[in-house]
Scaffold this active site. Structure first.
Site, PDB file in Angstrom:
ATOM      1  N   LYS A   1       0.815  -1.203   0.000  1.00  0.00           N
ATOM      2  CA  LYS A   1       0.000   0.000   0.000  1.00  0.00           C
ATOM      3  C   LYS A   1       0.862   1.273   0.000  1.00  0.00           C
ATOM      4  O   LYS A   1       2.073   1.211   0.192  1.00  0.00           O
ATOM      5  CB  LYS A   1      -0.931  -0.005   1.212  1.00  0.00           C
ATOM      6  CG  LYS A   1      -1.915  -1.171   1.198  1.00  0.00           C
ATOM      7  CD  LYS A   1      -2.891  -1.022   0.041  1.00  0.00           C
ATOM      8  CE  LYS A   1      -3.933  -2.108   0.009  1.00  0.00           C
ATOM      9  NZ  LYS A   1      -3.412  -3.429  -0.343  1.00  0.00           N
TER      10      LYS A   1
HETATM   11  C1  LIG Z   1      -9.527  -2.046  -1.776  1.00  0.00           C
HETATM   12  C2  LIG Z   1      -8.930  -2.879  -0.685  1.00  0.00           C
HETATM   13  N1  LIG Z   1      -9.659  -3.131   0.421  1.00  0.00           N
HETATM   14  C3  LIG Z   1      -9.177  -3.865   1.433  1.00  0.00           C
HETATM   15  C4  LIG Z   1      -7.916  -4.409   1.383  1.00  0.00           C
HETATM   16  C5  LIG Z   1      -7.464  -5.284   2.504  1.00  0.00           C
HETATM   17  O1  LIG Z   1      -6.324  -4.828   3.147  1.00  0.00           O
HETATM   18  P1  LIG Z   1      -5.325  -5.857   3.906  1.00  0.00           P
HETATM   19  O2  LIG Z   1      -4.468  -6.475   2.867  1.00  0.00           O
HETATM   20  O3  LIG Z   1      -4.597  -4.938   4.836  1.00  0.00           O
HETATM   21  O4  LIG Z   1      -6.167  -6.833   4.628  1.00  0.00           O
HETATM   22  C6  LIG Z   1      -7.119  -4.174   0.257  1.00  0.00           C
HETATM   23  C7  LIG Z   1      -5.760  -4.763   0.176  1.00  0.00           C
HETATM   24  O5  LIG Z   1      -5.273  -5.157  -0.828  1.00  0.00           O
HETATM   25  C8  LIG Z   1      -7.640  -3.401  -0.807  1.00  0.00           C
HETATM   26  O6  LIG Z   1      -6.917  -3.169  -1.915  1.00  0.00           O
END
Ligand SMILES: Cc1ncc(COP(=O)(O)O)c(C=O)c1O
Length: 423
Positions: A207
């Site tokens: 991210k």
């Molecule tokens: C749009 C979106 N929502 C939620 C997530 C979930 O995040 P995490 O990987 O921290 O669980 C991601 C991660 O790729 C994402 O791109």
């Protein structure tokens, strides 16, 4: 908040190579080290208490305070991941069995799975040329059972919030903003995350800013804040939170998604860098796009508020999947990265949708037996999304890129355009 200034040349790779599109992790340095060391020296790794009762652990609480200030919400809550944040936010909204949640068919895995995990039914919607939820879809798909709409601000671009907020209000449903891919982005001068009833962020490695794993929930609503806290801490509501908002909600069975102090330390140092990352990527993306603006064979992504986007990925649609493959081949030949930075999928092609299963037979929101995939969960039900997702090219931009990389990339795309569209 300490201002972070982007180093003059953060790039460690050869001058002749267009670099990988790396984001926040590539700026990990003294700021992260100092905060992590502070946590270790205190020997207070748990956010709610440490060895010295007179000096409560400060990292997660400071992250929450600075994030809420940046986004412009009353409350922020650190959690273990963006996926956990989605479950916490859905739990705070009271989504459960019998409830439907509308989400873009083109989105990340946990946008769908988090809804199933809390017992709700995901209802897939079309995206438009912003690659975010298409205006009109909330109205089209809303039923008496719809509890919320999940809007994903896809890769640094705020969705069409004027239209989507109005539709959600009109439908009388909650709006959950997924800002995992767009921290720091804004819409009409306000940060994403401050428009819906509740919003989430992710600090996973890929991210914009990262603590490896980690996430956050933000909201202006005191009731949702208390419920989110309870959802993430086994139903408990500790004094730390009660000082910000007195307890008023009944306890219920929650999960355990508490953020650790070490995670909070890294996420805090990174949060202080988010605007520098965004400004760098945006400046370079604008330079790239300006050089390609006159090419009739490229159709640019619709950006509902161009002033507020982050510039991490530039999208162009070309005439066909075959043309897309030629562009990709030419870019790869020139050693230019042209893959999306974050995995995004047509949910109806994922294995968990193809099976329609949850962890136990009684836990799936979909009918057991009968025809599956049912209407609304098959590729042919999403003609607009299908038309968009097989013929775009993407140019990711990160903190190692420089102006001359944009010029190199633009030249390759221009050459390929001329090859495919002879005068
Ligand atoms: C749009 C979106 N929502 C939620 C997530 C979930 O995040 P995490 O990987 O921290 O669980 C991601 C991660 O790729 C994402 O791109």
């Amino acid at each position: 908040m300490n201002a972070f200034v982007m180093p003059a040349n953060p790039r460690p790779v050869s001058d002749r190579t267009v670099p990988a599109p790396v984001l926040g992790w590539a700026l990990i340095g003294r700021e992260e080290e100092e905060l992590v060391l502070e946590v270790l020296r205190r020997k207070a790794l748990f956010r709610y208490y440490g060895p010295d009762p007179a000096s409560p652990p400060p990292m997660v609480s400071t992250l929450e305070r600075e994030l809420a200030t940046m986004i412009g919400t009353r409350f922020a809550l650190g959690v273990t991941s963006g996926s956990a944040a989605l479950e916490v936010a859905l739990g705070a909204l009271g989504v459960g069995p019998g409830d439907e949640v509308i989400l873009p068919a083109w989105s990340w895995v946990s946008c769908f799975t988090a809804i199933v995990r809390v017992g709700g039914k995901p209802v897939l919607a079309e995206v438009d040329r912003s690659l975010c939820l298409a205006p009109g879809e909330i109205t089209r798909l809303r039923t008496a059972r719809t509890k919320a709409a999940l809007v994903v601000h896809f890769q640094g671009v705020a969705a069409d919030l004027d239209a989507l907020v109005a539709e959600a209000r009109q439908a009388g449903i909650a709006l959950l903003e997924d800002c995992a891919e767009s921290p720091g982005a804004s819409y009409r001068g306000r940060r994403v995350g401050s428009f819906g009833d509740i919003a989430i962020f992710s600090f996973q490695q890929q991210k914009t800013i990262t603590s490896g794993e980690g996430g956050a929930v933000v909201t202006n609503d005191p009731r949702l804040y208390e419920r989110a806290v309870r959802m993430h801490d086994l139903g408990q509501y500790r004094d730390f939170h009660a000082r910000q908002k007195p307890a008023a909600e009944p306890a219920f069975c929650g999960s355990q998604f508490r953020m650790a102090e070490l995670t909070g330390a890294v996420a805090l140092a990174q949060l202080r860098k988010v605007d520098a990352v965004r400004a760098h990527c945006r400046r370079l993306s604008l330079r790239l796009r300006a050089q390609l603006a006159d090419l009739p064979g490229l159709q640019a992504r619709h950006i509902p508020d161009p002033e507020g986007e982050s510039g991490f990925e530039t999208y162009y649609w070309v005439a066909s999947t075959e043309q897309r493959d030629v562009y990709r081949a030419r870019l790869k030949d020139a050693k230019i990265p042209c893959e999306q930075m974050t995995g995004t999928y047509a949910q109806y092609r994922r294995a968990y949708v193809e099976t329609g299963l949850a962890h136990a037979p009684g836990a799936t929101p979909f009918p057991v037996g009968g025809v599956w995939p049912a209407q609304g969960y098959r590729a042919e039900d999403f003609p607009r999304t299908e038309d968009l997702i097989h013929r775009f090219i993407v140019i990711p931009v990160g903190v190692w890129h420089r102006e001359d990389d944009m010029d190199t990339i633009a030249a390759v795309i221009r050459r390929t355009h001329d090859e495919l569209n002879p005068k």
